[in-house]
Write an enzyme that holds these catalytic residues in place. Structure first.
Site, PDB file in Angstrom:
ATOM      1  CG  ASP A  67     -78.928 -45.556  52.033  1.00 62.39           C
ATOM      2  OD1 ASP A  67     -77.875 -44.931  52.234  1.00 62.39           O
ATOM      3  OD2 ASP A  67     -80.038 -45.005  52.013  1.00 62.39           O
ATOM      4  CG  ASN A 135     -89.054 -41.403  46.104  1.00 62.12           C
ATOM      5  OD1 ASN A 135     -88.642 -41.316  47.267  1.00 62.12           O
ATOM      6  ND2 ASN A 135     -88.422 -42.109  45.179  1.00 62.12           N
ATOM      7  CG  HIS A 137     -86.174 -42.936  49.021  1.00 64.62           C
ATOM      8  ND1 HIS A 137     -85.446 -42.741  47.879  1.00 64.62           N
ATOM      9  CD2 HIS A 137     -85.590 -42.137  49.948  1.00 64.62           C
ATOM     10  CE1 HIS A 137     -84.485 -41.874  48.124  1.00 64.62           C
ATOM     11  NE2 HIS A 137     -84.547 -41.491  49.367  1.00 64.62           N
ATOM     12  CD  GLU A 142     -85.927 -45.273  45.336  1.00 62.62           C
ATOM     13  OE1 GLU A 142     -86.713 -44.534  45.949  1.00 62.62           O
ATOM     14  OE2 GLU A 142     -84.959 -44.831  44.703  1.00 62.62           O
TER      15      GLU A 142
HETATM   16  C1  GLP Z   1     -81.206 -40.421  50.157  1.00 59.07           C
HETATM   17  C2  GLP Z   1     -80.728 -41.629  50.972  1.00 59.07           C
HETATM   18  C3  GLP Z   1     -81.480 -41.754  52.265  1.00 59.07           C
HETATM   19  C4  GLP Z   1     -81.682 -40.399  52.843  1.00 59.07           C
HETATM   20  C5  GLP Z   1     -82.690 -39.677  51.990  1.00 59.07           C
HETATM   21  C6  GLP Z   1     -82.950 -38.243  52.394  1.00 59.07           C
HETATM   22  O1  GLP Z   1     -81.415 -40.757  48.837  1.00 59.07           O
HETATM   23  N1  GLP Z   1     -80.786 -42.883  50.294  1.00 59.07           N
HETATM   24  O2  GLP Z   1     -80.813 -42.613  53.140  1.00 59.07           O
HETATM   25  O3  GLP Z   1     -82.167 -40.527  54.158  1.00 59.07           O
HETATM   26  O4  GLP Z   1     -82.366 -39.761  50.618  1.00 59.07           O
HETATM   27  O5  GLP Z   1     -81.799 -37.474  52.266  1.00 59.07           O
HETATM   28  P1  GLP Z   1     -81.630 -36.019  52.855  1.00 59.07           P
HETATM   29  O6  GLP Z   1     -81.646 -36.157  54.350  1.00 59.07           O
HETATM   30  O7  GLP Z   1     -80.279 -35.544  52.356  1.00 59.07           O
HETATM   31  O8  GLP Z   1     -82.760 -35.209  52.358  1.00 59.07           O
END
Ligand code: GLP
Length: 239
Positions: A67, A135, A137, A142
């Site tokens: 992403d 949340n 995602h 989302e």
């Molecule tokens: C972010 C990204 C995701 C990521 C997730 C968790 O917003 N869009 O690709 O996997 O949230 O992030 P983290 O591993 O830093 O908790």
């Protein structure tokens, strides 16, 4: 779908790195779709160390970034491009033609999505590694998103805009994301969802215990044919 709980993040990261190594040994011309973020960071470090130690050839590997924050330059340290370059592309010395990223400042986002959709329809995804938002995602899929969606641009959830600040050195306006879709996630030959730390405990429990529903996108992993939820003790503490 199976769930594995590891004593700490180091053991979790080691186990994920080993699965990445196995995947590349089984299929050197494989395609990995990789998330950025704190969840997979250590796994990527261990993975690239092991690749070097074992002298594994990565010249045929294809990488797709999961992403990107729309409107934020790739050079920003909060971008998926920056992160994957730092932890995967540079350590492995991958060529530009092996690595595929969304352009977050593209003029034509339909073309950006088509570009990655096309690549995935040609190659498939052998291994997708994702984190999870508070949340639920996955990437930027989302709450409310259809599991039939391929790559798309989406308005970010308020939770994502707030939590996302942790990736940036200064307050940053986050409005939209561009992401590989849940359909691609579900069709990947193998999926790994990683989480560590107590903050993720509640959403991990929901992901596993609640019915599959669009309001919690991560619950779709229950229907994946070959998925693992891999967490440390803290993230797994409410299971
Ligand atoms: C972010 C990204 C995701 C990521 C997730 C968790 O917003 N869009 O690709 O996997 O949230 O992030 P983290 O591993 O830093 O908790």
């Amino acid at each position: 779908m199976t769930t594995e709980i590891f004593k700490d993040n180091e053991l979790l990261a080691e186990a994920v790195a080993d699965l990445m190594i196995k995947s590349i040994i089984d299929k050197p011309s494989g395609t990995f779709c990789l998330a950025s973020g704190s969840s997979p960071e250590r796994a990527y470090e261990i993975f690239t160390e092991k690749i070097k130690l074992q002298n594994i050839d990565c010249k045929q590997l294809t990488i797709i970034a999961l992403d990107e924050w729309v409107g934020i330059s790739r050079e920003d340290s909060g971008s998926c491009y920056y992160f994957l370059n730092k932890y995967i592309v540079k350590p492995l010395g991958l060529g530009e033609s092996q690595c595929h990223f969304f352009d977050p400042i593209a003029t034509d986002f339909t073309a950006e999505c088509d570009k990655i959709d096309q690549l995935i329809s040609e190659n498939g995804i052998d291994l997708i590694i994702v984190g999870i938002g508070l949340n639920g995602h996955i990437g930027f899929n989302e709450p409310g998103i259809s599991p039939e969606k391929k790559c798309h641009v989406i308005d970010l959830d308020e939770v994502t805009k707030t939590v996302g600040q942790k990736y940036f050195d200064q307050p940053t306006v986050l409005a939209k994301g561009i992401t590989v879709g849940l359909k691609h996630f579900m069709e990947a030959k193998m999926a790994i969802l990683m989480a560590n730390g107590v903050k993720k405990a509640e959403i991990i429990a929901k992901t596993i215990q609640e019915k599959v529903k669009v309001s919690v996108p991560s619950t779709h992993i229950q229907w994946h044919k070959n998925a693992k939820i891999m967490v440390d003790t803290l993230a797994g503490s409410l299971i």
